[in-house]
Write a protein that holds these residues in place. Sequence first.
Motif, PDB file in Angstrom:
ATOM      1  N   LYS A  53      26.988   2.732   7.045  1.00 57.14           N
ATOM      2  CA  LYS A  53      28.274   3.199   7.183  1.00 57.14           C
ATOM      3  C   LYS A  53      28.596   4.234   8.266  1.00 57.14           C
ATOM      4  N   ARG A  54      27.870   5.202   8.205  1.00 58.59           N
ATOM      5  CA  ARG A  54      28.213   6.240   9.325  1.00 58.59           C
ATOM      6  C   ARG A  54      28.018   5.737  10.859  1.00 58.59           C
ATOM      7  N   PHE A  55      27.015   4.857  10.795  1.00 57.55           N
ATOM      8  CA  PHE A  55      26.618   4.135  12.108  1.00 57.55           C
ATOM      9  C   PHE A  55      27.893   3.298  12.661  1.00 57.55           C
ATOM     10  N   CYS A  56      28.479   2.464  11.800  1.00 51.10           N
ATOM     11  CA  CYS A  56      29.373   1.458  12.272  1.00 51.10           C
ATOM     12  C   CYS A  56      30.798   2.427  12.333  1.00 51.10           C
ATOM     13  N   GLU A  57      31.039   3.463  11.592  1.00 52.38           N
ATOM     14  CA  GLU A  57      32.329   4.248  11.837  1.00 52.38           C
ATOM     15  C   GLU A  57      31.978   4.954  13.295  1.00 52.38           C
ATOM     16  N   ARG A  58      31.182   5.378  13.661  1.00 50.04           N
ATOM     17  CA  ARG A  58      30.957   5.951  14.962  1.00 50.04           C
ATOM     18  C   ARG A  58      30.919   5.149  15.996  1.00 50.04           C
ATOM     19  N   LYS A  59      30.738   3.797  15.568  1.00 45.67           N
ATOM     20  CA  LYS A  59      30.538   2.896  16.973  1.00 45.67           C
ATOM     21  C   LYS A  59      31.881   2.066  16.821  1.00 45.67           C
ATOM     22  N   GLY A  60      32.672   2.324  15.872  1.00 43.83           N
ATOM     23  CA  GLY A  60      34.087   1.529  15.765  1.00 43.83           C
ATOM     24  C   GLY A  60      33.792  -0.120  15.432  1.00 43.83           C
ATOM     25  N   VAL A  61      32.973  -0.265  14.725  1.00 41.88           N
ATOM     26  CA  VAL A  61      32.600  -1.973  14.359  1.00 41.88           C
ATOM     27  C   VAL A  61      32.679  -1.940  12.871  1.00 41.88           C
ATOM     28  N   SER A  62      32.493  -3.230  12.804  1.00 38.58           N
ATOM     29  CA  SER A  62      32.985  -3.540  11.310  1.00 38.58           C
ATOM     30  C   SER A  62      31.356  -4.306  10.642  1.00 38.58           C
ATOM     31  N   LEU A  63      30.948  -4.066   9.472  1.00 36.74           N
ATOM     32  CA  LEU A  63      29.748  -4.737   8.736  1.00 36.74           C
ATOM     33  C   LEU A  63      30.100  -5.637   7.772  1.00 36.74           C
ATOM     34  N   ALA A  64      29.312  -7.042   8.097  1.00 31.30           N
ATOM     35  CA  ALA A  64      29.415  -8.072   7.247  1.00 31.30           C
ATOM     36  C   ALA A  64      27.853  -8.340   6.797  1.00 31.30           C
ATOM     37  N   PRO A  65      27.584  -7.712   5.790  1.00 26.23           N
ATOM     38  CA  PRO A  65      25.900  -7.819   5.720  1.00 26.23           C
ATOM     39  C   PRO A  65      25.568  -9.241   5.321  1.00 26.23           C
ATOM     40  N   HIS A  66      24.587  -9.561   5.863  1.00 22.63           N
ATOM     41  CA  HIS A  66      23.917 -10.863   5.373  1.00 22.63           C
ATOM     42  C   HIS A  66      23.420 -10.965   4.020  1.00 22.63           C
ATOM     43  N   GLY A  67      24.032 -11.335   3.093  1.00 24.28           N
ATOM     44  CA  GLY A  67      24.069 -11.683   1.446  1.00 24.28           C
ATOM     45  C   GLY A  67      22.759 -12.419   1.335  1.00 24.28           C
ATOM     46  N   LYS A  68      22.151 -13.375   2.231  1.00 22.84           N
ATOM     47  CA  LYS A  68      20.841 -13.856   2.055  1.00 22.84           C
ATOM     48  C   LYS A  68      19.793 -13.278   1.773  1.00 22.84           C
ATOM     49  N   THR A  69      19.772 -11.884   2.263  1.00 21.28           N
ATOM     50  CA  THR A  69      18.691 -11.149   2.141  1.00 21.28           C
ATOM     51  C   THR A  69      18.454 -10.763   0.551  1.00 21.28           C
TER      52      THR A  69
END
Length: 377
Positions: A14-30
Amino acid sequence: MFESAIEHNSTTMKRFCERKGVSLAPHGKTTMAPALFRRQLLDGAWAMTAATTWQAMTMREAGVERVLIANEVVVPGEIEWLANSLDEGFEVYCYVDSVEGVDIMDQTLEHIQPARPLPVLVEMGIAGGRTGVRTVAEGLLVAAAVVRSPHLVLSGTAGFEGILGPCDGRSAEERVDEFLDQVVALTHAVDAEGWFNAADEVIVSAGGSAYFDQVVDRFSHVDIDSPLRVVIRSGCYISHDDGALHQASPLGANPRTEHHDQLLPAIEVWGVVLSRPEASRALVGIGKRDVSTDGLLPVLKKIRRRGSTEVEMVAGDRVVEIHDQHAFLDLDPNESLGVGDLVGFGISHPCTTFDKWRSIPIVDDDYRVVEVAETRF
């Protein structure tokens, strides 16, 4: 799985995405575990990613409200499900990579007449690899076909860089950058035609669990007038591992970010020593039915001696061979590991460990079960 590691990994990503200004859509197949889907969404994931329509259905049943299907959907019955889901307020996206595929979708949707257009992303692929157009010119042909359909809306571009490795004197990192630059070029070419105008925002997506730092860097070069959302799809971060992923991840053994954050392995698989038939060999009761074997083999991390409640930390070697129900450990002949002792292994490649289990206990640091994550493979 350790709850503390899950929470740490979720916060770190979450911190990584917030710093970089990107969104996360985790691959649920994992994981295919609704309990973990909910944790990821509560921690700020923009959507969940599926590889198949069936997985998207499972996510929808689990309460996920937005799914990105990182694949083409060309079966009419599956297209119908997507259209009907749109009518119910569910947000779902999928990929297109051929005019033929667009035509199948358009013809099916013409029969259904959905309440609103289905959003699709043009997928860029890799020569000799999986799905996706191979050139920007091919991508423009597919994009043009989408724009001609009254039932589809062109909502972005996407790709997957994770299958690239070193080749012909070029490093994997160089090839990844080259591929990501193609996705950027396709995005600019489509935007120049004005074909994103019907979308509320333009999604540009890539990013498995090994090179998402490079995705963020290369996609920072996307320069379009429309509102832009960069989406990375890393799925394995939530559990991480003690193997290939730990070595490859930007947040793994050798962090590649300026904050040097690291993910923690959350998964352990325990087995009992079944036999010590030779001085340097132990056979443990785990196998291909229990852990992944498509990456590095499991590594010995912990021992609980028979009759003891204490867990010993060990710097163990990796399993040297694994059969359906047996793991082969080579040991120093003086190692006292005996029949009936319990051994805890770290794994490599979470995707093909999760799918071995119908129920996965989530425990605190003292191994007390705090939750059970059911899987839906």
